[in-house]
Design an enzyme around this catalytic site. Structure first.
Site, PDB file in Angstrom:
ATOM      1  CG  ASN A  38       8.240  43.545  -6.786  1.00 19.63           C
ATOM      2  OD1 ASN A  38       8.014  44.961  -5.692  1.00 19.63           O
ATOM      3  ND2 ASN A  38       6.945  42.733  -6.593  1.00 19.63           N
ATOM      4  CD1 TRP A  39      13.765  44.988  -4.178  1.00 16.39           C
ATOM      5  CD2 TRP A  39      14.970  47.196  -2.819  1.00 16.39           C
ATOM      6  NE1 TRP A  39      15.177  45.281  -4.400  1.00 16.39           N
ATOM      7  CE2 TRP A  39      15.715  46.854  -3.594  1.00 16.39           C
ATOM      8  CE3 TRP A  39      14.405  48.158  -1.622  1.00 16.39           C
ATOM      9  CZ2 TRP A  39      16.526  47.396  -3.288  1.00 16.39           C
ATOM     10  CZ3 TRP A  39      15.623  48.926  -1.292  1.00 16.39           C
ATOM     11  CH2 TRP A  39      16.716  48.032  -2.241  1.00 16.39           C
ATOM     12  CE  LYS A  40       7.153  40.017  -5.134  1.00 15.01           C
ATOM     13  NZ  LYS A  40       5.982  38.435  -5.261  1.00 15.01           N
ATOM     14  CG  HIS A  45       2.997  42.221  -8.217  1.00 11.08           C
ATOM     15  ND1 HIS A  45       2.230  41.285  -7.316  1.00 11.08           N
ATOM     16  CD2 HIS A  45       4.063  42.159  -8.581  1.00 11.08           C
ATOM     17  CE1 HIS A  45       3.778  40.793  -7.460  1.00 11.08           C
ATOM     18  NE2 HIS A  45       4.497  40.689  -8.387  1.00 11.08           N
ATOM     19  CD  GLU A  92       3.275  39.265  -4.382  1.00  8.20           C
ATOM     20  OE1 GLU A  92       3.295  40.608  -3.830  1.00  8.20           O
ATOM     21  OE2 GLU A  92       3.981  38.229  -4.863  1.00  8.20           O
ATOM     22  CD  GLU A 137       5.880  39.070 -11.857  1.00 12.20           C
ATOM     23  OE1 GLU A 137       6.596  39.183 -11.476  1.00 12.20           O
ATOM     24  OE2 GLU A 137       4.404  40.082 -11.312  1.00 12.20           O
ATOM     25  N   GLY A 186       6.924  34.057  -6.463  1.00 12.39           N
ATOM     26  CA  GLY A 186       6.987  33.101  -5.441  1.00 12.39           C
ATOM     27  C   GLY A 186       7.455  31.495  -4.537  1.00 12.39           C
ATOM     28  CB  SER A 203      10.060  31.017  -9.446  1.00 12.58           C
ATOM     29  OG  SER A 203       9.539  31.406  -8.749  1.00 12.58           O
ATOM     30  N   GLY A 239      11.128  39.329  -7.790  1.00 12.42           N
ATOM     31  CA  GLY A 239      10.729  39.676  -6.341  1.00 12.42           C
ATOM     32  C   GLY A 239      12.118  38.754  -5.572  1.00 12.42           C
ATOM     33  N   GLY A 240      11.911  37.347  -4.918  1.00  7.89           N
ATOM     34  CA  GLY A 240      12.924  37.051  -3.595  1.00  7.89           C
ATOM     35  C   GLY A 240      14.251  37.254  -4.365  1.00  7.89           C
TER      36      GLY A 240
HETATM   37  P1  PGA Z   1       9.402  35.900  -7.046  1.00  9.50           P
HETATM   38  O1  PGA Z   1       8.455  37.574  -7.182  1.00  9.50           O
HETATM   39  O2  PGA Z   1      10.527  36.670  -8.045  1.00  9.50           O
HETATM   40  O3  PGA Z   1       9.666  35.833  -5.780  1.00  9.50           O
HETATM   41  O4  PGA Z   1       8.424  34.745  -7.889  1.00  9.50           O
HETATM   42  C1  PGA Z   1       8.444  37.685  -8.448  1.00  9.50           C
HETATM   43  C2  PGA Z   1       6.748  38.882  -8.738  1.00  9.50           C
HETATM   44  O5  PGA Z   1       6.513  39.063  -7.667  1.00  9.50           O
HETATM   45  O6  PGA Z   1       7.417  40.498  -9.219  1.00  9.50           O
END
Ligand code: PGA
Length: 252
Positions: free
Chosen positions: A9-11, A95, A97, A167, A173, A213, A234-235
């Protein structure tokens, strides 16, 4: 029995140039990976060029969100047909967010899930509790509600086109990961809910990803767990080396 599924997930990171570069590096690095599904989910403006970069490769394309109307005066939104037209096969929905920054609720997320399925896009329905909910012992009730309402009216013929991502919000994050045992316990709980809503056979086939994470250093320990079928990253999906190491997790 369930094929592993690793999603990035590149956000709201990267741009068209850096996104295409990353996609090309992932294409090169996954030529010999055959036994797992790989997905990347760039931001909307990058999708078209990233689609060209991954065409014919082992990398599949998905989007991070979508609206539940066919088309119309919905400034700032993207439709399922638009995503399909740039080769997306999956869409992340609900998600944390979207839920917590953009106030999406279970009803809205359910409309998106139903609409995505109607058009042939496969939803990755995200669920997960906040830290205060976990500390108050509410993890199961929160997750149960998100799963049941998110899947409301999804028929038995379509449920296996849905992927669920667990999640925990406090792990996204933050560098804090749920332990493999804690994550596996929630995944087993989700499988039980889905068995109750549908059947044991359906729930056995359902792929449940863990997100929060996930890094090269912890993916192997997570993937060894019986109920963890993949990762939503994500990251660590923004760097080719790190994401390739996650894709090539060793579950032995
Ligand atoms: P993260 O994000 O790996 O940076 O914790 C995961 C996500 O939000 O899908």
């Amino acid at each position: 029995m369930r094929k592993p599924f690793i999603a990035g997930n590149w956000k709201m990171f990267l741009d068209n140039t850096t996104g295409v570069e990353l996609a090309k590096a992932l294409v090169d690095g996954t030529k010999d990976v055959v036994d797992r599904d790989i997905l990347i989910c760039p931001a909307f403006p990058l999708l078209s060029d990233v689609a060209k970069a991954v065409k014919g490769s082992r990398i599949n394309l998905g989007a991070q969100n979508m609206y539940y109307e066919k088309e119309g005066a919905f400034t700032g939104e993207a439709s399922a047909d638009m995503l399909l037209s740039v080769s997306c096969g999956h869409v992340i929905l609900g998600h944390s967010e979207r839920r917590h920054v953009f106030n999406e609720n279970n009803e809205m997320i359910n409309k998106k899930v139903l609409f995505a399925l109607k058009t042939g896009l496969k939803p990755i329905l995200c669920v997960g509790e906040l830290l205060e909910e976990r500390e108050a012992g509410k993890t199961e009730s929160v997750v149960e509600k998100q799963v049941a309402l998110g899947l409301n009216e999804v028929g038995v013929d379509n449920i296996n086109n849905v992927i669920i991502a667990y999640e925990p919000v406090w792990a996204i994050g933050t560098g804090k990961t749920a332990t493999p045992d804690d994550a596996d316990a929630v995944h087993a709980f989700i499988r039980k809910i889905v068995a109750g809503l549908y059947s044991a056979a359906v729930s056995d086939r359902l792929r449940i990803l863990y997100g929060g994470s996930v890094k090269p250093g912890n993916v192997d320990g997570l993937m060894v767990k019986e109920n963890i079928d993949g990762a939503l990253v994500g990251g660590a999906s923004l760097k080719a080396d790190a994401f390739l190491r996650i894709i090539k997790f060793e579950s032995l």
